[in-house]
Design an enzyme around this catalytic site. Sequence first.
Site, short mmCIF file in Angstrom:
data_model
loop_
_atom_site.label_atom_id
_atom_site.label_comp_id
_atom_site.label_asym_id
_atom_site.label_seq_id
_atom_site.Cartn_x
_atom_site.Cartn_y
_atom_site.Cartn_z
N HIS A 41 1.63 2.12 -3.51
CA HIS A 41 0.54 2.92 -4.08
C HIS A 41 0.65 4.38 -3.61
O HIS A 41 0.45 5.31 -4.40
CB HIS A 41 -0.81 2.38 -3.63
CG HIS A 41 -1.30 1.18 -4.39
ND1 HIS A 41 -1.35 1.14 -5.76
CD2 HIS A 41 -1.79 -0.01 -3.95
CE1 HIS A 41 -1.86 -0.03 -6.14
NE2 HIS A 41 -2.13 -0.74 -5.06
N HIS A 63 3.09 6.30 -5.50
CA HIS A 63 2.57 6.59 -6.84
C HIS A 63 1.76 7.89 -6.82
O HIS A 63 1.80 8.67 -7.78
CB HIS A 63 1.70 5.42 -7.30
CG HIS A 63 1.50 5.35 -8.78
ND1 HIS A 63 0.68 4.41 -9.37
CD2 HIS A 63 1.99 6.09 -9.81
CE1 HIS A 63 0.68 4.57 -10.68
NE2 HIS A 63 1.46 5.58 -10.98
N GLU A 91 0.82 -1.21 0.00
CA GLU A 91 0.00 0.00 0.00
C GLU A 91 0.86 1.26 0.00
O GLU A 91 0.47 2.29 -0.57
CB GLU A 91 -0.96 0.00 1.20
CG GLU A 91 -1.96 -1.15 1.19
CD GLU A 91 -2.79 -1.22 -0.09
OE1 GLU A 91 -2.97 -0.17 -0.75
OE2 GLU A 91 -3.26 -2.33 -0.43
#
Length: 685
Positions: A477, A480, A474
């Site tokens: 992510h 990102h 996570e």
Amino acid sequence: MRGVTAEHEPNPFSEPVWTTPHGLPPFERIAPAHYEPAFERALAQHVAEIEAIAGNPEPAAFANTIGALERSGEALRRVSATFFNLAGSHTNPDLQAVERAVAPRLARHGSAIYLNPDLWARVSAVCEDGLTDEEKRVRERYRLRFRRAGAELGAEAKERMAAIASRLAELGTQFSQNLLADESGFMLELSGEDDLAGLPPFLRAAASRAAEERGLPGSHAVTLSRSLIEPFLVFSTRRDLRERAYGAWIRRGENGGETDNRAIITETLRLRAERARLLGYPSYAAFRLDDTMAGSAEAAVGLLEEVWAPARRRAEAERDRLQALAHEDGQTADLAPWDWRHYAERLRRREHALDEGEIKPYLPLEGMIQAAFDTAQRLFGLSFTELTEAPRYHPEVRAWEVADRDGTVIGLFLGDYFARPSKRSGAWMSGFRSQERLSGPVTPIIVNVMNFAKGGEDEPALLSFDDARTLFHEFGHALHGLLSNVTYPILAGTAVAGDFVELPSQLYEHWLEQPEVLRTHARHYRTGEPMPEDLLARLLAARTFNQGFATVEYTASAIVDLDLHLSPEAEGGIDPLAFEAQSLRRIGMPAEIAMRHRTPHFQHVFAGEGYASGYYSYLWSEVLDADAFDAFREAGDIFDPATAERLRTYVYGAGNLRDARSAYTAFRGRLPSTGPLLRKRGLAA
């Protein structure tokens, strides 16, 4: 949240700017009653903005049409981001009522935009002459959005598309709320030492905390939080209790009554199939995968089939060894799904001298958070400073300011790590605000939400290695979103192809498994001593242990997802449980393993459309991440600066500036093969 009404206090969403750190929502001032009036105003404002764009008498140009669309809806984005983040991570009956009312209205609002003929005429009239590469990409994405929403359909079909979108929003909301009700409504109380048989101290402490939080001080309880039920299935020597807990876990969403999801699934599949047909696609899966890296349902199915056969062979061999161990243990019954984790852990101890209870003391939550941060610092030069006074929607939420290597603040990261009844299950990344430069520099506010079990009294939360992997996943992510470096919101952060979005998260998991990372951060929560080299070696040697099981339970879910959305029977009505059973029989699913996400609680697929026909994307992205990490190995340094810079430029920071194949090729110099994936999972011949 306090139980005030919007009339008693000014609505925080009426304030043009929040003066909180980083413009965080002032959570302590926002009451449930504030949301519907805020949505009302924001929707009206957005409608006016859209009407002005569609009715602009000037010739359509990028700035006055597509650029204007990107600037519109800011108030709606602000209230939506705040509301839907809380609806998933800290809800209550008042918020759930708002969600049921608002979700279909937002869907109708979106349909009205994308089905507006005057607006579509202007968008389609914008030519690409004189546009920058990024502007050309934005133009392309908008034209595709309009077409996929039905902009080119006739009036009757457009009306039907809008009705379908509204109803699907209602169904997705109800599916999610039903699932949360089933999860928060179950508790298996453990009474006395017999019920606790086999449970190690860390699990007893977590079960004690769970019971206390549910009004049973001095007792122990198992809930349906994955970080509590999975270790219970691993360690409990009470087969009858394992069966009861497992049964509740896999029957979420199919218990009859108001929270049963089966009828919702049938209607959802019917409406999705109808919408695909209206748009000229043979199936919903064909529609969804047309705008992905895979490009077609056939390509996704091909990958799953390539992996399924070796995974099933491996799982069957694992099953035989577990069955033999159960017989040694005096169990005469055949191995059942609620036995697998228990005997797999027993076998792992035997073959690798490895015990999860021996590992967890070296993986305290705080140490793993710092490991994720340190990896980001070594790869990308990021630093993290905790803010103790920032607003938060729950006392357990933590906030860190994120700065680049030159000291420039690039965003805010929130961590919400513990399970609670007000939070849906699973783990995810979301954002309260995304990065952009269209209206001046806007830094992102990103949140990671987990469901880890708390430790006992005065004890930290101790993670399994799988929990630690989830945290790294996570956080990949989150990076990102945090590292996004684009001008236009439509391209920012994780707004990429569905089967590319898991690359940054799954790639980041690789660093957790590197000895130099574990030597630094895997330290005993009491003594501070590093994980012994012998334990570290045994842990890493066991990385592919039980991978047949793990691959089968995941791949089966991905296959059923695609089967459901490829089925020609979908529009006529499918019995989801009968269809699931038929699909599993077709592929030869081992009886001792269940799907990781059975259809009635498959939130990825039915609580919205994020992963509908797209659960395969984890495996597709794993092909990419296994190959991508090889780039660092080939460079001779897992933190190689040049490789990390390419990774940041073309993957983590690039958003949707280019299509997924071009992005990956720009980073790696070529497209990947499945070889590294099969080696990573121990499935290569």
